[in-house]
Write a protein that holds these residues in place. Structure first.
Motif, short mmCIF file in Angstrom:
data_model
loop_
_atom_site.label_atom_id
_atom_site.label_comp_id
_atom_site.label_asym_id
_atom_site.label_seq_id
_atom_site.Cartn_x
_atom_site.Cartn_y
_atom_site.Cartn_z
N HIS A 17 0.83 -1.10 -0.01
CA HIS A 17 0.04 0.04 0.02
C HIS A 17 0.83 1.18 -0.06
CE1 HIS A 17 -3.63 2.11 0.96
NE2 HIS A 17 -2.93 2.80 1.69
N GLY A 18 0.91 1.78 -1.09
CA GLY A 18 1.74 3.12 -1.17
C GLY A 18 3.15 2.81 -1.53
N VAL A 19 4.09 3.75 -1.33
CA VAL A 19 5.48 3.36 -1.61
C VAL A 19 6.58 3.39 -0.63
CG1 VAL A 19 5.36 4.45 -3.90
CG2 VAL A 19 5.86 6.02 -2.07
N ARG A 20 5.99 3.57 0.59
CA ARG A 20 6.85 3.70 1.76
C ARG A 20 6.95 2.20 2.76
NH1 ARG A 20 5.20 9.51 2.68
NH2 ARG A 20 6.76 10.32 1.73
N GLY A 21 6.62 1.37 1.99
CA GLY A 21 6.74 -0.11 2.86
C GLY A 21 5.42 -0.67 3.57
N ALA A 22 4.26 0.25 3.33
CA ALA A 22 3.14 -0.20 4.14
C ALA A 22 2.14 -1.25 3.24
CB ALA A 22 1.88 1.05 4.11
N VAL A 23 1.65 -2.19 4.03
CA VAL A 23 0.73 -3.21 3.40
C VAL A 23 -0.74 -3.24 3.95
CG1 VAL A 23 2.99 -4.91 3.04
CG2 VAL A 23 1.55 -4.67 5.27
N LYS A 24 -1.53 -3.90 2.96
CA LYS A 24 -2.70 -4.06 3.66
C LYS A 24 -2.63 -5.31 4.76
CE LYS A 24 -5.33 -2.46 -0.37
NZ LYS A 24 -5.93 -2.90 -1.31
N LEU A 25 -3.36 -5.43 5.94
CA LEU A 25 -3.02 -6.31 6.79
C LEU A 25 -4.53 -6.87 7.24
CD1 LEU A 25 -1.23 -8.00 8.64
CD2 LEU A 25 -1.32 -6.20 10.43
N TRP A 26 -4.76 -8.09 7.02
CA TRP A 26 -5.93 -8.65 7.41
C TRP A 26 -6.07 -9.44 8.64
CZ3 TRP A 26 -9.66 -7.19 3.79
CH2 TRP A 26 -9.02 -6.62 2.47
N THR A 27 -6.62 -8.77 9.74
CA THR A 27 -6.39 -9.45 10.90
C THR A 27 -7.78 -10.19 11.28
OG1 THR A 27 -7.58 -7.66 12.18
CG2 THR A 27 -5.20 -7.21 11.72
N PHE A 28 -7.22 -11.48 12.12
CA PHE A 28 -8.37 -12.33 12.37
C PHE A 28 -8.78 -12.27 14.06
CE2 PHE A 28 -5.82 -14.31 9.05
CZ PHE A 28 -6.44 -13.91 7.95
N THR A 29 -8.51 -11.04 14.62
CA THR A 29 -8.71 -11.06 16.02
C THR A 29 -10.01 -10.17 16.36
OG1 THR A 29 -7.33 -8.88 15.80
CG2 THR A 29 -6.17 -11.19 16.53
N GLU A 30 -10.59 -10.25 17.47
CA GLU A 30 -11.90 -9.56 17.63
C GLU A 30 -11.59 -7.77 17.65
OE1 GLU A 30 -15.27 -9.61 21.10
OE2 GLU A 30 -13.39 -10.48 21.56
N ASP A 31 -10.50 -7.39 18.15
CA ASP A 31 -9.95 -6.16 17.89
C ASP A 31 -8.79 -6.23 17.03
OD1 ASP A 31 -8.92 -3.66 18.26
OD2 ASP A 31 -8.15 -4.00 20.45
N PRO A 32 -8.98 -5.69 15.81
CA PRO A 32 -8.09 -5.60 14.70
C PRO A 32 -6.64 -4.92 15.27
CG PRO A 32 -9.96 -4.75 13.97
CD PRO A 32 -10.42 -4.89 15.34
N PHE A 33 -6.66 -4.02 16.21
CA PHE A 33 -5.39 -3.36 16.67
C PHE A 33 -4.78 -4.35 17.81
CE2 PHE A 33 -7.76 0.00 14.88
CZ PHE A 33 -6.73 0.50 14.11
N ALA A 34 -5.28 -5.44 18.03
CA ALA A 34 -4.72 -6.26 19.14
C ALA A 34 -3.11 -7.03 18.48
CB ALA A 34 -5.69 -7.66 19.29
N VAL A 35 -3.06 -7.11 17.27
CA VAL A 35 -1.79 -7.73 16.50
C VAL A 35 -0.55 -6.84 17.04
CG1 VAL A 35 -2.93 -8.73 14.41
CG2 VAL A 35 -2.17 -6.34 14.50
N ARG A 36 -0.94 -5.42 17.39
CA ARG A 36 0.07 -4.85 18.15
C ARG A 36 0.65 -5.03 19.41
NH1 ARG A 36 -0.43 1.71 16.75
NH2 ARG A 36 1.74 1.30 17.01
N ARG A 37 -0.29 -5.42 20.06
CA ARG A 37 -0.07 -5.92 21.44
C ARG A 37 0.68 -7.29 21.76
NH1 ARG A 37 -5.39 -3.74 22.00
NH2 ARG A 37 -6.11 -5.91 22.24
N TYR A 38 0.75 -8.13 20.72
CA TYR A 38 1.38 -9.59 20.99
C TYR A 38 2.68 -9.38 20.85
CZ TYR A 38 -3.57 -10.99 20.38
OH TYR A 38 -4.89 -11.05 20.67
N GLY A 39 3.49 -8.51 20.43
CA GLY A 39 4.98 -8.36 20.29
C GLY A 39 5.21 -8.93 18.97
N PRO A 40 6.59 -9.51 18.61
CA PRO A 40 6.75 -9.97 17.25
C PRO A 40 5.80 -11.13 16.97
CG PRO A 40 8.65 -9.69 18.74
CD PRO A 40 7.70 -9.48 19.40
N LEU A 41 5.27 -10.87 15.69
CA LEU A 41 4.43 -12.03 15.19
C LEU A 41 5.52 -12.75 14.08
CD1 LEU A 41 1.62 -9.39 13.68
CD2 LEU A 41 1.95 -10.97 15.78
N LEU A 42 4.85 -14.17 14.13
CA LEU A 42 5.91 -15.07 13.49
C LEU A 42 5.27 -15.63 12.23
CD1 LEU A 42 6.63 -17.33 16.68
CD2 LEU A 42 8.18 -15.61 15.63
N ALA A 43 6.29 -16.03 11.21
CA ALA A 43 5.75 -16.71 9.98
C ALA A 43 5.41 -17.94 10.31
CB ALA A 43 6.85 -16.71 8.83
#
Length: 185
Positions: free
Chosen positions: A14-40
């Motif tokens: 999304h755009g030219v500065r490294g942003a991406v669309k992120l589809w979350t599967f959590t009740e609160d979409p912003f919860a992904v920021r609270r879990y620390g590093p996310l793993l592949a």
């Protein structure tokens, strides 16, 4: 290592500065920021959300260390996971799909059907996949009618096998309409 739970999937750049669309599967979409590093899925690559903002039906996010569109494009399709123990506790009668994988599946009469292999959602509701000891897997609606009991502590799910749907009588399927009426050709 504990079970990993998929909490998001990276979409297109999304755009030219490294942003991406992120589809979350959590009740609160912003919860992904609270879990620390996310793993592949393989657990070898880590991603840390630097920024996130709400978009139509997804987030627009940046990850630490990803600063160009080319870098962001290479991330498209990667699913992001967290260790099960980092997730909040569930309420009674709630569970994560990862909690169900591997549980024994039994009929309401107690006969063994196999083990829970996966939970899928193809857009019309959850489907439970059961791998029997022999033969093809069973795909059943994951509803209260078909799965009336989930006993995580007991290590099993109870399955009320749906009755076979009777097909139409061959003579009932024949059309008696004239050309141009009723059914499409």
């Amino acid at each position: 290592m504990s079970a990993l739970v998929c909490v998001a999937r990276i979409g297109a750049a999304h755009g030219v500065r490294g942003a991406v669309k992120l589809w979350t599967f959590t009740e609160d979409p912003f919860a992904v920021r609270r879990y620390g590093p996310l793993l592949a899925k393989d657990g070898k690559r880590q991603f840390e959300v630097a920024t996130a903002r709400e978009a139509k039906d997804h987030l627009v996010a940046t990850f630490k260390g990803v600063t160009t569109r080319d870098e962001a494009e290479r991330l498209n399709g990667i699913e992001l996971y967290v260790a099960r123990e980092k997730l909040p506790a569930t309420d009674e009668d709630e569970y994560y799909h990862a909690d169900l994988i591997g549980l024994a599946a039994v009929t309401t009469a107690g006969a063994a059907l196999g083990r829970v292999l996966a939970i899928h959602n193809f857009g019309a509701g959850d489907i439970i996949e059961i791998a029997p000891p022999k033969g093809t897997t069973l795909l059943l609606p994951f509803s209260n009618a078909v799965v009336p009991e989930v006993d995580i502590n007991g290590g099993r799910v109870v399955i009320a096998l749906p009755q076979e749907i009777d097909g139409e009588d061959e003579s009932e399927g024949l059309s008696t309409s004239r050309p141009g009426e009723g059914r499409d050709p």
